[in-house]
Design a protein around this motif. Structure first.
Motif, PDB file in Angstrom:
ATOM      1  N   GLY A  34       0.815  -1.211   0.000  1.00 59.45           N
ATOM      2  CA  GLY A  34       0.000   0.000   0.000  1.00 59.45           C
ATOM      3  C   GLY A  34       0.844   1.255   0.000  1.00 59.45           C
ATOM      4  O   GLY A  34       0.545   2.219  -0.712  1.00 59.45           O
ATOM      5  N   ILE A  35       1.900   1.280   0.788  1.00 58.37           N
ATOM      6  CA  ILE A  35       2.783   2.440   0.837  1.00 58.37           C
ATOM      7  C   ILE A  35       3.505   2.616  -0.494  1.00 58.37           C
ATOM      8  O   ILE A  35       3.634   3.737  -1.010  1.00 58.37           O
ATOM      9  CB  ILE A  35       3.812   2.290   1.979  1.00 58.37           C
ATOM     10  CG1 ILE A  35       3.104   2.292   3.330  1.00 58.37           C
ATOM     11  CG2 ILE A  35       4.849   3.400   1.916  1.00 58.37           C
ATOM     12  CD1 ILE A  35       2.360   3.572   3.651  1.00 58.37           C
ATOM     13  N   GLY A  74       1.941   6.780  -7.032  1.00 54.25           N
ATOM     14  CA  GLY A  74       0.839   7.527  -7.612  1.00 54.25           C
ATOM     15  C   GLY A  74      -0.331   6.666  -8.025  1.00 54.25           C
ATOM     16  O   GLY A  74      -1.077   7.021  -8.945  1.00 54.25           O
ATOM     17  N   ASP A  75      -0.531   5.554  -7.333  1.00 54.72           N
ATOM     18  CA  ASP A  75      -1.640   4.640  -7.641  1.00 54.72           C
ATOM     19  C   ASP A  75      -2.518   4.521  -6.402  1.00 54.72           C
ATOM     20  O   ASP A  75      -2.462   3.524  -5.672  1.00 54.72           O
ATOM     21  CB  ASP A  75      -1.083   3.272  -8.050  1.00 54.72           C
ATOM     22  CG  ASP A  75      -2.160   2.297  -8.483  1.00 54.72           C
ATOM     23  OD1 ASP A  75      -3.357   2.670  -8.450  1.00 54.72           O
ATOM     24  OD2 ASP A  75      -1.819   1.156  -8.854  1.00 54.72           O
ATOM     25  N   PRO A  76      -3.365   5.542  -6.118  1.00 56.49           N
ATOM     26  CA  PRO A  76      -4.157   5.517  -4.883  1.00 56.49           C
ATOM     27  C   PRO A  76      -5.172   4.385  -4.814  1.00 56.49           C
ATOM     28  O   PRO A  76      -5.460   3.876  -3.734  1.00 56.49           O
ATOM     29  CB  PRO A  76      -4.850   6.883  -4.890  1.00 56.49           C
ATOM     30  CG  PRO A  76      -4.860   7.299  -6.325  1.00 56.49           C
ATOM     31  CD  PRO A  76      -3.605   6.755  -6.912  1.00 56.49           C
ATOM     32  N   ALA A  77      -5.725   3.971  -5.949  1.00 56.35           N
ATOM     33  CA  ALA A  77      -6.728   2.906  -5.926  1.00 56.35           C
ATOM     34  C   ALA A  77      -6.135   1.608  -5.388  1.00 56.35           C
ATOM     35  O   ALA A  77      -6.699   0.958  -4.503  1.00 56.35           O
ATOM     36  CB  ALA A  77      -7.296   2.692  -7.328  1.00 56.35           C
ATOM     37  N   THR A  78      -4.971   1.230  -5.930  1.00 57.34           N
ATOM     38  CA  THR A  78      -4.294   0.030  -5.444  1.00 57.34           C
ATOM     39  C   THR A  78      -3.844   0.219  -4.003  1.00 57.34           C
ATOM     40  O   THR A  78      -3.916  -0.706  -3.184  1.00 57.34           O
ATOM     41  CB  THR A  78      -3.087  -0.297  -6.332  1.00 57.34           C
ATOM     42  OG1 THR A  78      -3.535  -0.519  -7.678  1.00 57.34           O
ATOM     43  CG2 THR A  78      -2.361  -1.542  -5.834  1.00 57.34           C
ATOM     44  N   SER A  79      -3.395   1.429  -3.691  1.00 59.41           N
ATOM     45  CA  SER A  79      -2.930   1.721  -2.336  1.00 59.41           C
ATOM     46  C   SER A  79      -4.056   1.532  -1.321  1.00 59.41           C
ATOM     47  O   SER A  79      -3.849   0.914  -0.267  1.00 59.41           O
ATOM     48  CB  SER A  79      -2.409   3.152  -2.253  1.00 59.41           C
ATOM     49  OG  SER A  79      -1.995   3.468  -0.947  1.00 59.41           O
ATOM     50  N   VAL A  80      -5.244   2.034  -1.615  1.00 54.95           N
ATOM     51  CA  VAL A  80      -6.371   1.910  -0.689  1.00 54.95           C
ATOM     52  C   VAL A  80      -6.741   0.448  -0.478  1.00 54.95           C
ATOM     53  O   VAL A  80      -7.030   0.023   0.649  1.00 54.95           O
ATOM     54  CB  VAL A  80      -7.583   2.714  -1.203  1.00 54.95           C
ATOM     55  CG1 VAL A  80      -8.833   2.364  -0.402  1.00 54.95           C
ATOM     56  CG2 VAL A  80      -7.308   4.208  -1.107  1.00 54.95           C
ATOM     57  N   THR A  81      -6.727  -0.343  -1.550  1.00 56.08           N
ATOM     58  CA  THR A  81      -7.047  -1.768  -1.422  1.00 56.08           C
ATOM     59  C   THR A  81      -6.071  -2.460  -0.481  1.00 56.08           C
ATOM     60  O   THR A  81      -6.471  -3.209   0.426  1.00 56.08           O
ATOM     61  CB  THR A  81      -7.009  -2.451  -2.801  1.00 56.08           C
ATOM     62  OG1 THR A  81      -7.984  -1.844  -3.655  1.00 56.08           O
ATOM     63  CG2 THR A  81      -7.314  -3.944  -2.671  1.00 56.08           C
ATOM     64  N   PRO A 117      -1.561  -0.495  12.603  1.00 56.81           N
ATOM     65  CA  PRO A 117      -1.898   0.899  12.923  1.00 56.81           C
ATOM     66  C   PRO A 117      -1.444   1.902  11.866  1.00 56.81           C
ATOM     67  O   PRO A 117      -2.126   2.890  11.621  1.00 56.81           O
ATOM     68  CB  PRO A 117      -1.186   1.144  14.255  1.00 56.81           C
ATOM     69  CG  PRO A 117      -1.016  -0.206  14.856  1.00 56.81           C
ATOM     70  CD  PRO A 117      -0.784  -1.117  13.690  1.00 56.81           C
ATOM     71  N   LEU A 118      -0.284   1.671  11.249  1.00 51.10           N
ATOM     72  CA  LEU A 118       0.184   2.623  10.244  1.00 51.10           C
ATOM     73  C   LEU A 118      -0.768   2.670   9.059  1.00 51.10           C
ATOM     74  O   LEU A 118      -1.019   3.736   8.493  1.00 51.10           O
ATOM     75  CB  LEU A 118       1.592   2.264   9.773  1.00 51.10           C
ATOM     76  CG  LEU A 118       2.169   3.177   8.676  1.00 51.10           C
ATOM     77  CD1 LEU A 118       2.173   4.636   9.137  1.00 51.10           C
ATOM     78  CD2 LEU A 118       3.565   2.733   8.274  1.00 51.10           C
ATOM     79  N   ALA A 119      -1.321   1.519   8.682  1.00 48.70           N
ATOM     80  CA  ALA A 119      -2.290   1.487   7.587  1.00 48.70           C
ATOM     81  C   ALA A 119      -3.551   2.243   7.987  1.00 48.70           C
ATOM     82  O   ALA A 119      -4.123   2.995   7.181  1.00 48.70           O
ATOM     83  CB  ALA A 119      -2.636   0.041   7.228  1.00 48.70           C
ATOM     84  N   GLN A 120      -3.992   2.067   9.221  1.00 54.05           N
ATOM     85  CA  GLN A 120      -5.159   2.799   9.707  1.00 54.05           C
ATOM     86  C   GLN A 120      -4.894   4.302   9.699  1.00 54.05           C
ATOM     87  O   GLN A 120      -5.743   5.093   9.291  1.00 54.05           O
ATOM     88  CB  GLN A 120      -5.515   2.318  11.113  1.00 54.05           C
ATOM     89  CG  GLN A 120      -5.957   0.868  11.172  1.00 54.05           C
ATOM     90  CD  GLN A 120      -5.971   0.299  12.572  1.00 54.05           C
ATOM     91  OE1 GLN A 120      -5.458   0.918  13.520  1.00 54.05           O
ATOM     92  NE2 GLN A 120      -6.518  -0.904  12.730  1.00 54.05           N
ATOM     93  N   TRP A 121      -3.703   4.679  10.142  1.00 59.26           N
ATOM     94  CA  TRP A 121      -3.348   6.096  10.184  1.00 59.26           C
ATOM     95  C   TRP A 121      -3.297   6.699   8.785  1.00 59.26           C
ATOM     96  O   TRP A 121      -3.839   7.774   8.533  1.00 59.26           O
ATOM     97  CB  TRP A 121      -1.999   6.259  10.871  1.00 59.26           C
ATOM     98  CG  TRP A 121      -1.555   7.682  10.982  1.00 59.26           C
ATOM     99  CD1 TRP A 121      -1.882   8.584  11.951  1.00 59.26           C
ATOM    100  CD2 TRP A 121      -0.680   8.368  10.082  1.00 59.26           C
ATOM    101  NE1 TRP A 121      -1.275   9.798  11.711  1.00 59.26           N
ATOM    102  CE2 TRP A 121      -0.534   9.687  10.570  1.00 59.26           C
ATOM    103  CE3 TRP A 121      -0.011   7.993   8.910  1.00 59.26           C
ATOM    104  CZ2 TRP A 121       0.262  10.634   9.928  1.00 59.26           C
ATOM    105  CZ3 TRP A 121       0.783   8.934   8.267  1.00 59.26           C
ATOM    106  CH2 TRP A 121       0.906  10.235   8.779  1.00 59.26           C
ATOM    107  N   LYS A 122      -2.648   5.980   7.853  1.00 59.50           N
ATOM    108  CA  LYS A 122      -2.513   6.507   6.494  1.00 59.50           C
ATOM    109  C   LYS A 122      -3.875   6.629   5.820  1.00 59.50           C
ATOM    110  O   LYS A 122      -4.154   7.617   5.122  1.00 59.50           O
ATOM    111  CB  LYS A 122      -1.572   5.629   5.666  1.00 59.50           C
ATOM    112  CG  LYS A 122      -1.327   6.165   4.256  1.00 59.50           C
ATOM    113  CD  LYS A 122      -0.803   7.588   4.290  1.00 59.50           C
ATOM    114  CE  LYS A 122      -0.674   8.163   2.876  1.00 59.50           C
ATOM    115  NZ  LYS A 122      -0.355   9.609   2.904  1.00 59.50           N
TER     116      LYS A 122
END
Length: 296
Positions: free
Chosen positions: A72-73, A79-86, A97-102
């Motif tokens: 995800g990071i 620059g691929d937010p869709a894949t990042s959010v998944t 927690p870092l994923a929750q924070w981001k």
């Protein structure tokens, strides 16, 4: 494991956290620092007891929540937010927690996604609930403190669009906890403002100045600006200390130079500078040099 006193701080909050949301642009924590701290292998983070993730079958693309976090990071920076959010959503569901924070930051700011304060708040509140019982790893403390401040601001201001009712008492508790337990400058500043304005707590100038100075010494520009104004004008109790006040105002101005949203700090500095004597200015310069020398 934190003691019962800590749990008491959050027991009432847990029921209310689900109703609130956060204004954007809150955190000073650097994503780069957090990424370095969380995605590099570390025994404390990789230990089975460090997370209470729910039992689930990993998606084919991710080996585990930690792998999803890394993916995800990487996608976010590519620059691929869709894949990042998944990927981050999978990691967040797995208790990272870092994923929750981001994700909270992304939804709060509309960064690569449609802004959604309800989702942002939900992710930030998960971090608070997690650390209501678990002691943060040293590398998690900054992120955890940021989440406490975020939720505190949600509850202080309320967000009508997200059907969030203000809860000043709870906001004060969250700010105070992050200010004392994490020694977070943002929390100390927000706590100082509540004491200064008498919002959610009885007005207390002494407490306000104490907390404002703690944040100012950590380099918090808003705290430096307000403390500097108060000291310069003699509003902090006792006689005015114009050189010291001008020193803090100068530090604040330099820190926010070029930021349109912080023009009020530039204006405060300019006003003080115009009314300061030549002796005040020279003494302020000497104090500023000493201050910077001590910090270096």
């Amino acid at each position: 494991m934190v003691g019962s006193a800590k749990r008491n701080v959050f027991s009432a909050a847990s029921q209310k956290l689900k109703r609130a949301a956060l204004p954007a642009g809150l955190f000073a924590a650097s994503l780069g620092m957090l990424v370095t701290a969380f995605v590099d292998p570390a025994p404390a983070l990789d230990a089975p007891a460090a997370r209470s993730a729910p039992e689930r079958t990993p998606l084919p693309m991710f080996k585990d929540p930690r792998a999803a976090l890394r993916a995800g990071i990487e996608s976010y920076h590519a620059g691929d937010p869709a894949t990042s959010v998944t990927a981050l959503s999978y990691a967040a569901d797995g208790g990272e927690p870092l994923a929750q924070w981001k994700l909270g930051r992304m939804y709060a700011e509309g960064d690569g996604v449609t802004r959604d304060d309800a989702k942002a708040y939900d992710y930030f509140s998960k971090i608070i609930e997690h650390f209501a019982d678990d002691e943060p790893d040293p590398r998690e403390r900054s992120m955890a403190a940021n989440a406490f401040v975020a939720v505190g601001l949600y509850l202080r201001d309320g967000v009508s669009a997200a059907k969030i009712e203000p809860d000043l008492d709870r906001a004060f508790e969250l700010f105070r906890y992050a200010a004392t337990y994490f020694r977070n400058a943002d929390a100390q500043y927000q706590l100082a403002r509540m004491y200064l304005d008498g919002v959610g707590v009885k007005k207390d100038l002494r407490q306000s100045v104490n907390w404002m100075e703690l944040a100012a010494r950590k380099g918090h520009p808003q705290a430096q600006a307000i403390l500097g104004r108060m000291i310069f004008n003699g509003e902090a109790g006792g006689a005015a200390q114009r050189p010291r006040g001008l020193m803090y105002l100068t530090l604040a101005r330099d820190a926010v130079s070029g930021s349109a949203s912080e023009q009020w700090i530039v204006d405060l500095h300019a006003k003080a500078l115009d009314t300061a004597s030549e002796a005040d200015r020279k003494t302020a310069v000497a104090m500023l040099e000493d201050y910077l020398r001590e910090r270096n």
